[in-house]
Design an enzyme around this catalytic site. Sequence first.
Site, PDB file in Angstrom:
ATOM      1  N   THR A 212      -9.949   1.277  -3.186  1.00 33.98           N
ATOM      2  CA  THR A 212      -8.583   2.263  -3.940  1.00 33.98           C
ATOM      3  C   THR A 212      -9.339   2.751  -5.152  1.00 33.98           C
ATOM      4  O   THR A 212     -10.383   2.330  -5.671  1.00 33.98           O
ATOM      5  CB  THR A 212      -7.727   0.736  -4.107  1.00 33.98           C
ATOM      6  OG1 THR A 212      -7.125   0.391  -3.170  1.00 33.98           O
ATOM      7  CG2 THR A 212      -6.613   1.427  -5.274  1.00 33.98           C
ATOM      8  N   ARG A 240       3.653  -2.449   5.477  1.00 35.84           N
ATOM      9  CA  ARG A 240       3.380  -3.241   4.272  1.00 35.84           C
ATOM     10  C   ARG A 240       3.160  -2.184   3.409  1.00 35.84           C
ATOM     11  O   ARG A 240       2.537  -1.211   3.403  1.00 35.84           O
ATOM     12  CB  ARG A 240       2.426  -3.936   4.616  1.00 35.84           C
ATOM     13  CG  ARG A 240       1.651  -4.997   3.457  1.00 35.84           C
ATOM     14  CD  ARG A 240       0.655  -4.092   2.780  1.00 35.84           C
ATOM     15  NE  ARG A 240      -0.106  -4.918   1.731  1.00 35.84           N
ATOM     16  CZ  ARG A 240      -0.975  -4.456   0.890  1.00 35.84           C
ATOM     17  NH1 ARG A 240      -1.321  -3.093   0.849  1.00 35.84           N
ATOM     18  NH2 ARG A 240      -1.328  -5.333  -0.027  1.00 35.84           N
ATOM     19  N   GLY A 242       1.567  -2.232  -0.795  1.00 31.29           N
ATOM     20  CA  GLY A 242       0.864  -2.980  -1.750  1.00 31.29           C
ATOM     21  C   GLY A 242       1.385  -2.586  -3.179  1.00 31.29           C
ATOM     22  O   GLY A 242       2.667  -2.174  -3.386  1.00 31.29           O
ATOM     23  N   ASP A 243       0.625  -2.948  -4.191  1.00 30.40           N
ATOM     24  CA  ASP A 243       0.823  -2.917  -5.545  1.00 30.40           C
ATOM     25  C   ASP A 243       0.712  -1.387  -6.077  1.00 30.40           C
ATOM     26  O   ASP A 243       1.209  -1.175  -7.092  1.00 30.40           O
ATOM     27  CB  ASP A 243       0.047  -3.849  -6.442  1.00 30.40           C
ATOM     28  CG  ASP A 243      -1.430  -3.512  -6.388  1.00 30.40           C
ATOM     29  OD1 ASP A 243      -1.742  -3.572  -4.986  1.00 30.40           O
ATOM     30  OD2 ASP A 243      -2.095  -3.511  -7.140  1.00 30.40           O
ATOM     31  N   THR A 262      -6.574  -2.549  -9.073  1.00 34.69           N
ATOM     32  CA  THR A 262      -7.142  -2.712  -7.462  1.00 34.69           C
ATOM     33  C   THR A 262      -7.345  -4.152  -7.110  1.00 34.69           C
ATOM     34  O   THR A 262      -8.026  -5.066  -7.881  1.00 34.69           O
ATOM     35  CB  THR A 262      -8.541  -1.842  -7.344  1.00 34.69           C
ATOM     36  OG1 THR A 262      -8.982  -1.872  -6.000  1.00 34.69           O
ATOM     37  CG2 THR A 262      -9.532  -2.264  -8.361  1.00 34.69           C
ATOM     38  N   GLY A 263      -6.833  -4.449  -5.890  1.00 29.38           N
ATOM     39  CA  GLY A 263      -7.079  -5.866  -5.446  1.00 29.38           C
ATOM     40  C   GLY A 263      -6.085  -6.375  -4.564  1.00 29.38           C
ATOM     41  O   GLY A 263      -5.437  -5.506  -4.046  1.00 29.38           O
ATOM     42  N   GLY A 265      -3.199  -6.755  -3.091  1.00 31.16           N
ATOM     43  CA  GLY A 265      -1.895  -6.412  -3.584  1.00 31.16           C
ATOM     44  C   GLY A 265      -0.590  -7.302  -4.005  1.00 31.16           C
ATOM     45  O   GLY A 265       0.311  -7.169  -4.832  1.00 31.16           O
TER      46      GLY A 265
END
Length: 345
Positions: A212, A240, A242-243, A262-263, A265
């Site tokens: 990301t 889906r 994510g964040d 980043t990670g 989410g």
Amino acid sequence: MLTSNNKFVASILSLGLIVLAPIANSDSPAVTDKQTKVALVIHGGAGTILKKNMTAEKEKAYKDALKEALVAGYHILINQGSSTEAIKKSITIMENSPLFNAGKGAVFTHEGKNSLDASIMVGNDLSAGAIAGVETIKNPILLADKVRTDSVHVMMSGQGAEEFAKKQNIEQVDPKYFFTQRRWDSLQKALKSDAKQAVLPKDEADNFKFGTVGAVALDTNGVIAAGTSTGGMTNKRYGRIGDSPIIGAGTYANDQCGISATGHGEYFIRAAVTYDICALVAYKEMSINDAADKVIHDKLKAMGGDGGVVGLDNQGNIMMSFNTAGMYRASIDTDGNVTIKIYNN
Ligand code: ASP
């Protein structure tokens, strides 16, 4: 003693690039104190990035890509462009690189598609734009910014977002454009382990998402902008999200603080990571580095969430914090000092 102009030129020389002809030219305006106040920090994803899994060639390719994105964004800032334009430039370069999980090189969904998310926020007016689940937008960060500047909404998704892109003349591509063999192979691996109900080793599983991209900048007007762009996680299904496209989770900026995350989410959403860090800065008057460490190393870790953040405050203090083995990251601070790193050191 180095003057700020010399320091700046030295930092650019350390990057091995001569891209700033207007500044180097003696006819151009001198670098003023105001101009030296700019700063930029970028990331290309966090995860189990271990030196033992890296070749010298691969490491160089990542560092070169980070360098290119950093210099291009910084070029805009030092020429008194806005933080918004600078982060869009840096992020677009990483979206166009097959190395990162954003734009070209994005991971695949369960159905074998690339579904892209991005968001951007500008700190002085709290304006924000985000898009989720688009499949034809070459540079999702540019569409997210159009949502911010040319619509009454903050977030658009799927077909509606693509229709908006058409109206805004945002470049659309055949979905095949996003294909990379490496990400396709990751999907096949994930599908196989799904079928066997096997749990993959952590560093292999991390390959399914990391990459990301994000950027945060401070410009000569003291405005902070932050942005994030991603393909999400390999094998994601059921639409889906994510964040990364969620303001306050993957991206946040106000007049004191800007962050890109980043990670994993799901954890970043539940911990409202980027807003939480900026809230600690605002309400507890914590430094951005202490605030980020608290959220990333204490709160997120306790929840089981892996990942990291980059950011800066309105003084240009740079922050890079992560609880994983590595995070692709680079910055130029207000003194022109350049950092490009991958591992945890
Ligand atoms: N945060 C992204 C997501 O969960 C993935 C990543 O940053 O690695 O979609």
